[in-house]
Design an enzyme around this catalytic site. Structure first.
Site, short mmCIF file in Angstrom:
data_model
loop_
_atom_site.label_atom_id
_atom_site.label_comp_id
_atom_site.label_asym_id
_atom_site.label_seq_id
_atom_site.Cartn_x
_atom_site.Cartn_y
_atom_site.Cartn_z
N GLU A 125 0.74 -1.37 -0.08
CA GLU A 125 -0.08 -0.13 0.00
C GLU A 125 0.77 1.17 -0.20
OE1 GLU A 125 -3.01 0.41 -0.59
OE2 GLU A 125 -3.35 -1.68 -0.63
N SER A 126 2.10 1.17 0.53
CA SER A 126 2.84 2.36 0.49
C SER A 126 4.13 2.48 0.17
CB SER A 126 2.77 2.91 1.81
OG SER A 126 3.46 1.97 2.81
#
Length: 436
Positions: free
Chosen positions: A162-163
């Site tokens: 996600e990041s």
């Protein structure tokens, strides 16, 4: 909407693996399309006015409508017990964000094949950075694993998917984004509930308004919790009195990710899934999520591990064929469903699970993908549903989503047409329907 846990941390070692590599793997979210017209996107029914037709200093019609909506929302927020000073401070000087709407519109059209998605989600860069990130934060992740029973590789994989391990936290003003999306109306009730929850976060004091940032869709901080999930599941693992998923210290965010999985039934030691081989002559009608058997029973039906042996009996499992009979196959366990609480897309869950395996030292997937295929557009998916229904294989609606009802209709059509009934909604299937 993206219901994601994006564990972003201040990571020195993983990010330093290479600026170019980090950039290419920064985010899996689609970027907005280039628009043929520079005219701003307006709420449904809002009047359009060319800039030169607006008097100097006049408020754009979309902003005027947004301001009127904010005044009405303020009243609704107060009736839910929020203090007037909290509401007024949060809603002061916010604007209708056209870029948020542009991205939301783009989401509904975005399509990518599972193999293209996994090429990015589990790239060699992301795997190498994940191993470095785990090593750099081993003590924290070990403590979190001991408390919540969620393997550190899984938490790290969520973080990385996600990041990109802290390099893409999101800087959008959450209050402004959620208010824009609630006013826009496409999913107004949902986004208004998130806006109310965001105001409650400000009221609790875990973060101030300038620090309440995240993605354009309202997902926040290191773990990319939406506000309602934050209120229920975020934890203060450091014991400093605040549940900080936004700051440079990732501890609360990582622990919140593990707590979320634990509370939704994660079983320590159970795989999310295992890649398998399917024997020739297998009854593909059994390859559906509702059909569960112990792996030893699946082995008797020709579904075995890549080593040719029965998969250990971790728990009842189902056969998953995300790209049909010509793609990789998996036995998926109850932990697969737990990961679906973040995002129901098979590609997302397989991405998290396989990335966790790779971070832990596993080899890449062995199965092939039908790389000659492309993803169906939304219009094509809707056409597929219409044609299936017209041919007597009712999808019970046309919404452009390939859900269980559409998969069942696809299987029935394939079976009647002499195809492998794997439920895969491909371009080849659409063309067969077009040719009648």
């Amino acid at each position: 909407m993206p219901r994601l846990l994006c564990v972003q941390i201040a990571l020195s070692l993983a990010v330093s693996a290479g600026a170019g590599a980090a950039a290419q793997d920064a985010s899996l979210r689609p970027e907005p399309r280039e628009e043929a017209s520079a005219e701003p996107l307006l709420p449904p029914g809002a009047p359009r006015a060319r800039p030169e037709e607006r008097p100097s200093g006049a408020v754009a019609p979309e902003q005027a409508g947004f301001d009127a909506w904010l005044a009405q929302f303020r009243g609704r927020a107060l009736t839910q017990g929020l203090p007037a000073d909290v509401v007024d401070r949060a809603l002061t000087d916010i604007s209708y964000d056209q870029e948020v709407i542009r991205r939301d519109r783009n989401q509904s059209e975005f399509t990518k094949t599972i193999w293209d998605y996994l090429d990015t989600a589990v790239s060699e860069t992301r795997v190498a950075n994940g191993r470095a990130a785990l090593a750099a934060n081993a003590a924290t992740l070990d403590e979190i694993e001991a408390r919540y029973g969620v393997e550190r590789e899984v938490v790290t994989a969520i973080w990385g998917l996600e990041s990109a391990y802290g390099t893409y936290r999101g800087r959008t003003n959450i209050i402004e984004a959620l208010a824009t999306l609630a006013y826009d109306g496409r999913r107004g009730a949902f986004f208004e509930s998130q806006l109310v929850a965001a105001l409650k976060i400000l009221e609790a004091g875990d973060v101030d308004r300038p620090g309440l940032t995240g993605s354009w869709a309202g997902a926040m901080g290191h773990t990319q919790f939406i506000p309602t999930s934050y209120l229920v599941h975020a934890v203060d693992f450091t014991g400093d009195g605040v549940r900080d998923i936004w700051g440079d210290d990732p501890t609360d965010a990582l622990a919140s990710a593990a707590a979320y999985l634990s509370r939704h039934g994660w079983t320590e030691g159970q795989p999310w899934g295992v890649e398998v081989r399917v024997a020739e002559g297998f009854d593909y009608r059994l390859a559906r999520r509702g059909e569960t058997r112990m792996p030893s029973d699946w082995a008797e039906l020709g579904v075995v591990g890549m080593d040719g042996q029965a998969v250990p009996d971790h728990a009842p499992a189902s056969v998953l064929l995300p790209a049909g009979s010509e793609g990789a196959a998996f036995l998926v366990f109850p932990n697969f469903r737990v990961l679906e609480r973040y995002n129901t897309a098979d590609a997302y869950v397989i991405g998290v699970g396989h990335l966790a395996d790779r971070i832990g030292g596993a080899a890449p997937l062995e199965g092939d993908w039908p790389r000659g295929d492309r993803a169906l557009s939304r219009d094509e998916r809707e056409e597929l549903q219409r044609r299936l229904t017209a041919a007597g294989f009712d999808t019970q609606g046309v919404d452009g989503r390939i859900g269980p009802l559409t998969v069942s209709a696809v299987r029935a059509f394939q079976r009647d047409s002499g195809m492998v009934p794997d439920g895969y909604a491909s371009l080849r299937l659409l063309r067969a329907l077009q040719e009648g």
